[in-house]
Write a protein that holds these residues in place. Structure first.
Motif, PDB file in Angstrom:
ATOM      1  N   PRO A  89       0.843  -1.202   0.000  1.00  0.00           N
ATOM      2  CA  PRO A  89       0.000   0.000   0.000  1.00  0.00           C
ATOM      3  C   PRO A  89       0.874   1.246   0.000  1.00  0.00           C
ATOM      4  CG  PRO A  89       0.049  -1.007   2.186  1.00  0.00           C
ATOM      5  CD  PRO A  89       0.792  -1.928   1.272  1.00  0.00           C
ATOM      6  N   LYS A  92      -3.436   6.443   0.375  1.00  0.00           N
ATOM      7  CA  LYS A  92      -4.876   6.269   0.592  1.00  0.00           C
ATOM      8  C   LYS A  92      -5.577   7.610   0.374  1.00  0.00           C
ATOM      9  CE  LYS A  92      -8.107   5.022   4.338  1.00  0.00           C
ATOM     10  NZ  LYS A  92      -8.643   6.343   4.635  1.00  0.00           N
ATOM     11  N   ASN A  95     -11.842   6.405   0.658  1.00  0.00           N
ATOM     12  CA  ASN A  95     -11.972   4.968   0.879  1.00  0.00           C
ATOM     13  C   ASN A  95     -11.250   4.164  -0.199  1.00  0.00           C
ATOM     14  OD1 ASN A  95     -13.651   5.455  -1.278  1.00  0.00           O
ATOM     15  ND2 ASN A  95     -15.235   4.007  -0.606  1.00  0.00           N
ATOM     16  N   ARG A  96     -10.324   4.806  -0.898  1.00  0.00           N
ATOM     17  CA  ARG A  96      -9.540   4.116  -1.924  1.00  0.00           C
ATOM     18  C   ARG A  96      -8.099   3.916  -1.432  1.00  0.00           C
ATOM     19  NH1 ARG A  96     -11.782   3.482  -6.820  1.00  0.00           N
ATOM     20  NH2 ARG A  96     -13.695   4.641  -7.254  1.00  0.00           N
ATOM     21  N   LEU A  97      -7.641   2.681  -1.571  1.00  0.00           N
ATOM     22  CA  LEU A  97      -6.273   2.343  -1.191  1.00  0.00           C
ATOM     23  C   LEU A  97      -5.524   1.947  -2.454  1.00  0.00           C
ATOM     24  CD1 LEU A  97      -4.205   1.818   1.099  1.00  0.00           C
ATOM     25  CD2 LEU A  97      -4.991  -0.563   1.116  1.00  0.00           C
ATOM     26  N   THR A 117      -9.180  -4.873   4.562  1.00  0.00           N
ATOM     27  CA  THR A 117      -9.133  -3.442   4.893  1.00  0.00           C
ATOM     28  C   THR A 117     -10.492  -2.771   4.835  1.00  0.00           C
ATOM     29  OG1 THR A 117      -8.665  -2.835   2.582  1.00  0.00           O
ATOM     30  CG2 THR A 117      -6.775  -3.245   4.038  1.00  0.00           C
ATOM     31  N   LEU A 119     -11.537  -1.406   2.239  1.00  0.00           N
ATOM     32  CA  LEU A 119     -11.346  -0.284   1.320  1.00  0.00           C
ATOM     33  C   LEU A 119     -11.376  -0.782  -0.120  1.00  0.00           C
ATOM     34  CD1 LEU A 119      -8.333   1.413   3.150  1.00  0.00           C
ATOM     35  CD2 LEU A 119     -10.716   2.161   3.209  1.00  0.00           C
TER      36      LEU A 119
END
Length: 568
Positions: A89, A92, A95-97, A117, A119
């Motif tokens: 990752p 972020k 709500n987007r990873l 997650t 996400l």
């Protein structure tokens, strides 16, 4: 059937189809991401793979080196998922990873990250080598050296070192002597120093008028400290408390275990044994690094032909693979490397060991305990009632164990085990001398690996040795190593700050013999080890001496070291 990424690389003429197929299969066996395997093998550059994947899947490519690791989101994705799927990752938004990957076809990994997650995970493409480096740095594990991981620990950190015992420490019989701060600090420092130096064993040895601590580094014992002799009892007691032994028992040998956590993702185990000697208890700790089981077969030092023989034997659904050599020759690492390649969800793997040295997730490991009747033979019988695919027996010590192991190999199981013999041919005659029928030996054993560990020359300071006359080279055996004299240089050790007397690390020397029809017939006819060795040589299998000399010619080790480990 090639994956989408492999097909694209073939279509773009970046790699031949046959090589892509082989690389794909090998990457699966060694549990390495396909793009990283290609980069490590030098087949295709990392940026070429990333660009091809971007065009094939419409995923953008970014330069991971332009993003500082401090900005990566912390504690959002479990470290095991990051390692398992090679997915990191990197930032972020809402709500987007956004997850950096080198292989966008790993949709299962993306789904796992989404599920864990909560996400919406989206992938961005990065170069495989930069991704692996960033993951290692992020997790402070894997490729980071143990010495670097410990380098920041100062003397004050020794008291708070995270050391666990195998059992609940409340069961230990403690006394006030072993709780003294100087003893605790000294023992902790010795353990840390041993890890930093890459030692394999630590010896605490009491004598009448002296006490010494020695480390075994690269196979050679070296004295490291001489604490006062009057501390002998308290040092032994401290080590026994740490490893969950009975400190009141000083007349009998005892076994125990210590676990030391050196980072969030790295732990080192110590296998501990005490031995009552004339002047007190000698304590020896074997350092067990779980990462050694995940080195991969390429890191062990097999020649290409030997590696192919080993991989082909592991691919067989049944048969017996035997690894042989003296104590400390790397047999355990070879076996664990093979098990790690075989360890998939579709296979049931069981091992009987004395003791279990490295824990492998997904493998059912049993500690043999002769005192309660749990022998290799008993464990092996039980395995055969547990629907096994692959069985590993720590050592074949007697006829009963040998017969059950051979029966398992004959009834559709792959069996891996060890024997203490000096060469591959002697392993076959040892089985026959135990009482195993020649027919069973000839038809069941598929591969034998005899091995030694030679000290590796330090690449920073090694220098070419003096030119040796042709008659000396011939006398040493260089005339049969299949490398022309003009194509190799013999190096010798010098010594620098980066190594120990010109050597740093060790390299494996192997004799890998497949049981061919010719060798099988010779076994059936009752051939001795010399006849079998001649047949193996005629079949093109290198013995330990030739393998060691090839390592000399390739610049990995010195002639003196090759003579130390293989010359009669």
């Amino acid at each position: 059937m090639l994956s989408g990424l492999a097909r694209r690389l073939v279509r773009d003429q970046l790699i031949p189809e046959e090589e892509a197929q082989h690389a794909s299969e090998q990457a699966i066996r060694e549990k390495v991401p396909f793009p990283l395997f290609l980069v490590n093998s030098g087949s295709v550059s990392a940026i070429a793979i990333a660009n091809a994947a971007s065009e094939e899947f419409g995923t953008p490519v970014i330069d991971l080196g332009s993003i500082t690791s401090d900005s990566f989101p912390k504690d959002l994705v479990d470290s095991k998922l990051i390692q398992k799927h090679s997915a990191l990752p990197i930032f972020k938004r809402g709500n987007r990873l956004y997850v950096a990957v080198a292989d966008p076809t790993n949709l299962h990994g993306l789904d796992e990250i989404k599920f864990n997650t909560g996400l919406n995970a989206e992938t961005v493409l990065v170069e495989a080598d930069k991704l692996q480096s960033a993951i290692d740095h992020y997790l402070n594990a894997a490729e980071e050296s143990i010495g670097d991981a410990l380098g920041g620990l100062d003397e004050d950190a020794l008291d708070g070192l995270d050391i666990e015992t195998v059992e609940d420490a409340s069961d230990a019989k403690d006394d006030s002597d072993v709780d003294e701060a100087p003893i605790v600090r000294f023992v902790n420092k010795v353990l840390l120093d041993a890890i930093k130096m890459g030692a394999s064993d630590i010896h605490f040895e009491p004598y009448e008028k002296a006490y010494r601590v020695r480390f075994r580094t690269d196979g050679i014992l070296k004295e490291m400290a001489r604490p006062p002799v009057n501390l002998a009892i308290r040092l032994a007691a401290r080590l026994k408390v740490m490893s969950q032994m009975d400190i009141s028992e000083r007349r009998l040998p005892q076994d125990g275990r210590i676990k030391m956590k050196i980072s969030k993702t790295r732990a080192i185990d110590f296998r501990v044994n005490t031995l009552p000697t004339l002047f007190g208890e000698k304590v020896v700790l074997r350092i067990l690094d779980p990462s050694s089981a995940k080195l991969g077969i390429d890191a062990l030092g097999y020649e290409d032909a030997q590696k192919k023989l080993f991989m082909a034997a592991l691919d067989q659904p049944q048969g017996m693979i035997l690894v042989t050599g003296p104590t400390g020759s790397g047999k355990t690492v070879s076996l664990y490397t093979g098990l790690n390649i075989l360890n998939t969800v579709e296979r049931n793997i069981s091992t009987a060991e004395d003791p279990v040295e490295i824990n492998l997730e997904g493998v059912n490991q049993v500690n043999v305990n002769a005192r309660i009747g749990l022998t290799f033979a008993m464990a092996l019988r039980s395995f055969l009632r547990q629907d096994p695919d692959i069985v590993m027996v720590g050592e074949i010590r007697d006829l009963e164990t040998a017969e059950i192991a051979i029966k398992a190999a004959q009834t559709g199981h792959l069996v891996l085990s060890t024997l203490h013999t000096n060469s591959a041919p002697e392993t076959l005659t040892r089985l026959m001398n135990m009482g195993v029928p020649t027919f069973n030996v000839a038809t069941t054993v598929s591969l034998i690996i005899a091995q030694r560990l030679a000290r590796r020359l330090c690449p920073a300071c090694k220098i070419p040795s003096e030119e040796l006359p042709d008659n000396i080279l011939t006398e040493e055996g260089f005339d049969v190593i299949e490398i022309p004299r003009e194509e190799f240089t013999i190096f010798k050790p010098v010594g620098c700050k980066k190594c120990s007397n010109g050597y740093k690390g060790r390299v494996g020397v192997y004799e890998v013999v497949r049981i061919t029809p010719t060798i099988s017939r010779l076994i059936m006819d009752g051939g001795n080890s010399l006849q079998i060795a001649d047949a193996a040589r005629d079949e093109g299998f290198h013995n330990l001496r030739i393998s060691a000399l090839r390592k000399v010619a390739q610049g990995f080790t010195s002639l003196a070291e090759a003579n130390r480990v293989t010359k009669d």
